[in-house]
Design an enzyme around this catalytic site. Structure first.
Site, PDB file in Angstrom:
ATOM      1  CG  ASP A  77      -7.560  -0.545  10.120  1.00  0.00           C
ATOM      2  OD1 ASP A  77      -8.362   0.101  10.785  1.00  0.00           O
ATOM      3  OD2 ASP A  77      -7.908  -1.475   9.378  1.00  0.00           O
TER       4      ASP A  77
ATOM      5  N   GLY B 173       0.769  -1.241   0.000  1.00  0.00           N
ATOM      6  CA  GLY B 173       0.000   0.000   0.000  1.00  0.00           C
ATOM      7  C   GLY B 173       0.801   1.293   0.000  1.00  0.00           C
TER       8      GLY B 173
HETATM    9  C1  PRP Z   1      -2.621  -2.424   5.338  1.00  0.00           C
HETATM   10  C2  PRP Z   1      -1.770  -1.170   5.475  1.00  0.00           C
HETATM   11  C3  PRP Z   1      -0.972  -1.440   6.708  1.00  0.00           C
HETATM   12  C4  PRP Z   1      -1.891  -2.301   7.533  1.00  0.00           C
HETATM   13  C5  PRP Z   1      -2.541  -1.443   8.558  1.00  0.00           C
HETATM   14  O1  PRP Z   1      -1.884  -3.387   4.674  1.00  0.00           O
HETATM   15  O2  PRP Z   1      -0.946  -0.972   4.366  1.00  0.00           O
HETATM   16  O3  PRP Z   1       0.223  -2.128   6.435  1.00  0.00           O
HETATM   17  O4  PRP Z   1      -2.897  -2.843   6.663  1.00  0.00           O
HETATM   18  O5  PRP Z   1      -3.422  -2.209   9.309  1.00  0.00           O
HETATM   19  P1  PRP Z   1      -3.243  -2.404  10.875  1.00  0.00           P
HETATM   20  O6  PRP Z   1      -2.987  -1.066  11.471  1.00  0.00           O
HETATM   21  O7  PRP Z   1      -4.598  -2.965  11.265  1.00  0.00           O
HETATM   22  O8  PRP Z   1      -2.150  -3.378  11.118  1.00  0.00           O
HETATM   23  P2  PRP Z   1      -2.549  -4.700   4.073  1.00  0.00           P
HETATM   24  O9  PRP Z   1      -2.300  -5.836   5.022  1.00  0.00           O
HETATM   25  O10 PRP Z   1      -3.957  -4.437   3.672  1.00  0.00           O
HETATM   26  O11 PRP Z   1      -1.628  -4.950   2.801  1.00  0.00           O
HETATM   27  P3  PRP Z   1      -1.357  -3.994   1.529  1.00  0.00           P
HETATM   28  O12 PRP Z   1      -0.494  -2.849   1.998  1.00  0.00           O
HETATM   29  O13 PRP Z   1      -0.650  -4.890   0.587  1.00  0.00           O
HETATM   30  O14 PRP Z   1      -2.705  -3.526   1.004  1.00  0.00           O
END
Ligand code: PRP
Length: 180
Positions: A102, A43
């Site tokens: 998040d 991301g």
């Molecule tokens: C998302 C974002 C963070 C994480 C945040 O990644 O990029 O790394 O989730 O969430 P948290 O605070 O609940 O840990 P994701 O796992 O969706 O992967 P991506 O970046 O490949 O979309």
């Protein structure tokens, strides 16, 4: 693609202005160091690309990819390193770049790993912060925008790997993801 959005939260221009401000602040705060900027895949790639071009001090850039151990364990905070850094972090001032914070579990884990490896400091910069979802007490050191607890896509944020390339950030229409 924009038709799939219920509303636009931040336009391309609003994001660019804010990223420039945050880049200036980081350049000032890290003036005497050469930080190691770590992008968390996937991301963060859009934000990182924009941010580093607004930082006018020397930086090194590397990437990590991490994921939870299966769907049910995201809430357990157990995450796994899929792609590790190419360079050692010992003694380095590290700036972790995220697209969104998040629950905070990913960053909490990552910060602990980096500090255990001997980083001199670990700070976090995120494009978006969703504090309503926080489970672990962790706050980004730099944040472009605080966002509501809605299903957001664009500027690196995806739904099923789609929409990451949208230059704005918006709320995805519920009919796109309902029924799954
Ligand atoms: C998302 C974002 C963070 C994480 C945040 O990644 O990029 O790394 O989730 O969430 P948290 O605070 O609940 O840990 P994701 O796992 O969706 O992967 P991506 O970046 O490949 O979309």
């Amino acid at each position: 693609m924009l038709d799939d959005l219920e509303s636009i939260l931040f336009s391309r221009e609003q994001i660019a202005d804010r990223v420039q401000e945050v880049g200036r602040t980081i350049s000032r705060d890290y003036a005497s160091t050469q930080p190691l900027v770590i992008g968390v895949l996937k991301g963060a790639f859009v934000f990182l690309a924009d941010l580093v071009r607004r930082i006018d001090i020397p930086v090194e850039i590397d990437f990590m990819a991490i994921s939870s151990y299966g769907a049910s364990t995201k809430s357990s905070g157990v995450v796994k390193i899929i792609k590790d850094l190419d360079v050692p972090v010992e003694g380095r001032h590290v700036l972790v770049v995220e697209d969104i914070v998040d629950t905070g579990m990913t960053l909490s884990y990552l910060r602990d790993v980096l500090l255990r490896r001997g980083a001199a400091s670990v700070k976090i910069v995120t494009a978006f912060d969703k504090p309503a979802r926080r489970v672990v007490a962790i706050a980004p050191d730099y944040c472009c925008f605080e966002v509501p607890n809605a299903f957001l896509v664009g500027y690196g944020l995806d739904y099923s790997e789609r929409y990451r390339h949208l230059p704005c950030v918006g709320v995805l229409r519920p009919d796109i993801y309902s029924g799954e």
